[in-house]
Design a protein around this motif. Structure first.
Motif, PDB file in Angstrom:
ATOM      1  N   LEU A  78       1.118  -0.964   0.070  1.00  0.00           N
ATOM      2  CA  LEU A  78       0.198  -0.080  -0.066  1.00  0.00           C
ATOM      3  C   LEU A  78       0.739   1.367  -0.125  1.00  0.00           C
ATOM      4  O   LEU A  78       0.301   2.019  -0.454  1.00  0.00           O
ATOM      5  N   GLU A  79       2.237   0.943   0.723  1.00  0.00           N
ATOM      6  CA  GLU A  79       2.881   2.374   0.317  1.00  0.00           C
ATOM      7  C   GLU A  79       3.859   2.326  -0.170  1.00  0.00           C
ATOM      8  O   GLU A  79       3.882   1.450  -1.255  1.00  0.00           O
ATOM      9  N   ASP A  80       5.599   3.454  -0.372  1.00  0.00           N
ATOM     10  CA  ASP A  80       5.332   3.265  -1.286  1.00  0.00           C
ATOM     11  C   ASP A  80       6.325   2.007  -1.211  1.00  0.00           C
ATOM     12  O   ASP A  80       6.071   1.322  -3.205  1.00  0.00           O
ATOM     13  N   GLY A  81       7.357   1.349  -1.356  1.00  0.00           N
ATOM     14  CA  GLY A  81       8.073   0.704  -1.232  1.00  0.00           C
ATOM     15  C   GLY A  81       7.409  -0.743  -1.373  1.00  0.00           C
ATOM     16  O   GLY A  81       6.162  -1.162  -0.936  1.00  0.00           O
ATOM     17  N   PRO A  82       7.923  -1.883  -2.109  1.00  0.00           N
ATOM     18  CA  PRO A  82       7.491  -3.302  -2.267  1.00  0.00           C
ATOM     19  C   PRO A  82       7.178  -4.241  -0.351  1.00  0.00           C
ATOM     20  O   PRO A  82       7.438  -3.476  -0.025  1.00  0.00           O
ATOM     21  N   ARG A  83       6.483  -4.411  -0.708  1.00  0.00           N
ATOM     22  CA  ARG A  83       5.796  -5.114   0.725  1.00  0.00           C
ATOM     23  C   ARG A  83       6.657  -6.182   0.694  1.00  0.00           C
ATOM     24  O   ARG A  83       6.578  -8.004   0.310  1.00  0.00           O
ATOM     25  N   SER A  84       6.568  -6.209   2.298  1.00  0.00           N
ATOM     26  CA  SER A  84       7.716  -7.330   2.555  1.00  0.00           C
ATOM     27  C   SER A  84       7.088  -8.412   3.290  1.00  0.00           C
ATOM     28  O   SER A  84       5.965  -8.005   4.434  1.00  0.00           O
ATOM     29  N   ASN A  85       7.176  -9.848   2.960  1.00  0.00           N
ATOM     30  CA  ASN A  85       6.497 -10.649   3.749  1.00  0.00           C
ATOM     31  C   ASN A  85       6.735 -11.935   4.396  1.00  0.00           C
ATOM     32  O   ASN A  85       7.875 -12.718   3.830  1.00  0.00           O
ATOM     33  N   THR A  86       6.791 -12.380   5.630  1.00  0.00           N
ATOM     34  CA  THR A  86       7.959 -12.947   6.326  1.00  0.00           C
ATOM     35  C   THR A  86       7.104 -14.128   6.804  1.00  0.00           C
ATOM     36  O   THR A  86       5.763 -14.149   7.185  1.00  0.00           O
ATOM     37  N   GLN A  87       7.857 -15.359   6.328  1.00  0.00           N
ATOM     38  CA  GLN A  87       7.048 -16.890   6.349  1.00  0.00           C
ATOM     39  C   GLN A  87       8.407 -17.806   7.474  1.00  0.00           C
ATOM     40  O   GLN A  87      10.068 -17.036   7.560  1.00  0.00           O
ATOM     41  N   TYR A  88       7.674 -18.707   7.455  1.00  0.00           N
ATOM     42  CA  TYR A  88       8.357 -19.247   9.261  1.00  0.00           C
ATOM     43  C   TYR A  88       8.249 -20.781   8.003  1.00  0.00           C
ATOM     44  O   TYR A  88       7.986 -21.090   7.679  1.00  0.00           O
ATOM     45  N   MET A  89       9.279 -21.208   8.329  1.00  0.00           N
ATOM     46  CA  MET A  89       9.931 -22.228   7.279  1.00  0.00           C
ATOM     47  C   MET A  89      10.470 -24.133   8.604  1.00  0.00           C
ATOM     48  O   MET A  89      11.181 -23.422   9.438  1.00  0.00           O
ATOM     49  N   ALA A  90       9.325 -24.398   8.670  1.00  0.00           N
ATOM     50  CA  ALA A  90       9.896 -25.741   9.821  1.00  0.00           C
ATOM     51  C   ALA A  90      11.398 -26.299   9.502  1.00  0.00           C
ATOM     52  O   ALA A  90      11.091 -27.368   8.445  1.00  0.00           O
ATOM     53  N   LEU A  91      12.291 -26.341  10.112  1.00  0.00           N
ATOM     54  CA  LEU A  91      13.230 -27.431   9.653  1.00  0.00           C
ATOM     55  C   LEU A  91      13.366 -28.731  10.315  1.00  0.00           C
ATOM     56  O   LEU A  91      13.267 -29.304  11.620  1.00  0.00           O
ATOM     57  N   PHE A  92      12.612 -29.913   8.846  1.00  0.00           N
ATOM     58  CA  PHE A  92      12.608 -31.175  10.104  1.00  0.00           C
ATOM     59  C   PHE A  92      13.847 -31.350  10.609  1.00  0.00           C
ATOM     60  O   PHE A  92      14.241 -32.969  11.467  1.00  0.00           O
ATOM     61  N   ASN A  93      15.310 -31.628  10.015  1.00  0.00           N
ATOM     62  CA  ASN A  93      16.094 -32.139  10.576  1.00  0.00           C
ATOM     63  C   ASN A  93      16.638 -31.969  11.097  1.00  0.00           C
ATOM     64  O   ASN A  93      16.533 -32.877  12.368  1.00  0.00           O
ATOM     65  N   ASN A  94      16.768 -30.590  11.555  1.00  0.00           N
ATOM     66  CA  ASN A  94      17.271 -30.349  13.038  1.00  0.00           C
ATOM     67  C   ASN A  94      16.408 -30.491  14.296  1.00  0.00           C
ATOM     68  O   ASN A  94      16.636 -30.978  15.316  1.00  0.00           O
ATOM     69  N   MET A  95      15.033 -31.064  13.777  1.00  0.00           N
ATOM     70  CA  MET A  95      14.142 -31.116  15.015  1.00  0.00           C
ATOM     71  C   MET A  95      14.384 -32.616  15.326  1.00  0.00           C
ATOM     72  O   MET A  95      14.640 -33.654  16.856  1.00  0.00           O
ATOM     73  N   LEU A  96      15.262 -33.367  14.312  1.00  0.00           N
ATOM     74  CA  LEU A  96      15.070 -34.916  14.406  1.00  0.00           C
ATOM     75  C   LEU A  96      16.635 -35.125  14.985  1.00  0.00           C
ATOM     76  O   LEU A  96      16.667 -36.197  15.633  1.00  0.00           O
ATOM     77  N   HIS A  97      17.607 -33.943  15.193  1.00  0.00           N
ATOM     78  CA  HIS A  97      18.555 -34.355  15.641  1.00  0.00           C
ATOM     79  C   HIS A  97      18.346 -34.069  16.984  1.00  0.00           C
ATOM     80  O   HIS A  97      19.346 -34.427  18.748  1.00  0.00           O
TER      81      HIS A  97
END
Lengths: 251, 155
Positions: B75-94
């Motif tokens: 809506l404003e002048d700059g591009p809209r930044s969209n933060t997303q979250y991704m699960a790291l499966f391997n790190n969980m198993l470690h």
């Protein structure tokens, strides 16, 4: 590579003959010789270490748990739901008996005790010796280095929303955008113009090269038109009836 | 592609280590792929604060990676930044193997190294300053316990 995989199962066939696999009876629990239990090492240190780590996390601020309240109520509610389902299936006379019996059961069961104990907050002497289940934890903001996390996550933990600008329609910014688009268009047109010029130049060169051939090909050959042979002028060829000049208007 | 049993195992581990709220957020991320904060709040039906805290914990322990996508059309002048979250499966198993890591380090190196690794495993990520402070504390505590032991023997 595929032929290797195929050949694996047919080792016994001998000479690579293409025969079906020999059927063997399926045994559900075949006798297997298990390794000696005493030879398997018992890694107690690993168990101890992992328990230690788990206890640390459980006592730390990293452990978040949804407070489950009124367990007895939930179980009681489930039983009541189950009762309602069964009641649909049972005849009307037996419904009464079921209701009565469950009523008596609930009155005397632990569920009613739970409900009572939740309503009254009287501390018993015996409760004092019990370990307190609620652990006071530090807040996450005390532990974490908050600078290195996404801003939208940190904003909430400080209790402050990141200051948002009010979204307003700014005509100047729109005009700037339009100007920018116009520039882009002009640039694109300029590029197209250049391309066309180049193309034209190229074409002219080609034409110059092929002048002799094209002259011959492009000669107007109107013979077909004048002869009216193989020329489709949208007229009905099969019903060629002359109206005797009726189409023309008479004045 | 993570199998459904893999997801179950990872969620069980997270539930065991960080509680059911964090596990709920984690399960949604594993099953649905990268999500924004708003979507996680919608899918988990938790309060935004609970989700934020869960994400902080998961990021701290390297089980979730945050990344921002810049999209045009803000809506404003700059591009809209969209933060997303991704699960790291391997790190969980470690996380299952932490005790093994500790044992190997204690076998190969000295006690100080083990202490440093233990701190990192407990807290997920630490700055150098935090690690130095922690090591100092540990050393002082060890000294004081030795002194106490000696004085007790004297008494």
């Amino acid at each position: 590579m595929a032929f290797r995989g195929r050949g694996r199962g047919r080792g016994y066939g001998g000479g690579g003959g293409y025969g079906f696999a020999k059927q063997e009876p399926f045994e559900l629990f075949p006798d297997i010789e298990l390794p000696d239990i005493k030879s398997v090492p018992k890694e107690e240190t690993l168990v101890r270490e992992s328990a230690k780590l788990r206890n640390f996390w459980k006592a730390s601020a990293y452990y978040l748990e949804e407070t489950v309240s009124k367990r007895g109520m939930d179980i009681g509610q489930q039983s009541v739901d189950f009762l309602a389902i069964t009641l649909d299936m049972v005849a009307a006379e037996s419904q009464k008996w079921l209701l009565d019996s469950f009523g008596v059961y609930f009155m005397s069961s632990i569920f009613s005790m739970n409900l009572n104990s939740q309503s009254t907050d009287i501390e018993r002497y015996s409760d004092r010796s019990k370990p307190k289940t609620t652990i006071t934890r530090d807040s996450l903001s005390q532990i974490l280095e908050l600078k290195k996390f996404p801003r939208e996550l940190i904003g909430g933990s400080r209790g402050q929303q990141p200051s948002r600008k009010k979204v307003r329609w700014n005509p100047e910014s729109e005009l700037q955008k339009l100007d920018y688009l116009e520039k882009l268009e002009q640039r694109a047109q300029g590029l197209e113009g250049k391309d066309e010029k180049e193309k034209k130049e190229g074409e002219n060169e080609d034409e110059d090269e092929n002048d002799g051939e094209e002259d011959i090909e492009e000669e107007p050959s109107d013979d077909d038109y004048y002869q009216n042979v193989d020329f489709d002028d949208d007229e009905d060829d099969f019903n060629d009836v002359d109206d005797g000049g009726e189409d023309e208007g008479t004045f | 592609m993570v199998s459904q049993y893999g997801i179950k195992l990872a969620v069980h581990l997270i539930n065991n280590h960080f509680g059911n709220l964090v596990a709920k957020v984690c399960e949604n991320l594993l099953r649905r792929g990268p999500l924004t904060l708003q979507l996680i709040v919608r899918y988990t039906e938790l309060t935004p604060q609970q989700v934020k805290n869960s994400l902080l914990i998961l990021i701290q322990h390297n089980c979730v990676q945050a990344f921002s996508l810049e999209q045009e059309g803000g809506l404003e002048d700059g591009p809209r930044s969209n933060t997303q979250y991704m699960a790291l499966f391997n790190n969980m198993l470690h996380r299952m193997r932490f005790s093994k890591f500790l044992e190997i380090v204690s076998r190969e190196f000295d006690e100080e190294c083990k202490g440093l690794l233990e701190g990192l495993l407990q807290h997920g990520r630490l700055t150098l300053k935090q690690m130095v402070e922690r090591a100092k504390d540990m050393a002082e505590r060890a000294k004081s316990t030795k002194k106490e032991g000696k004085s007790f023997v004297k008494v």
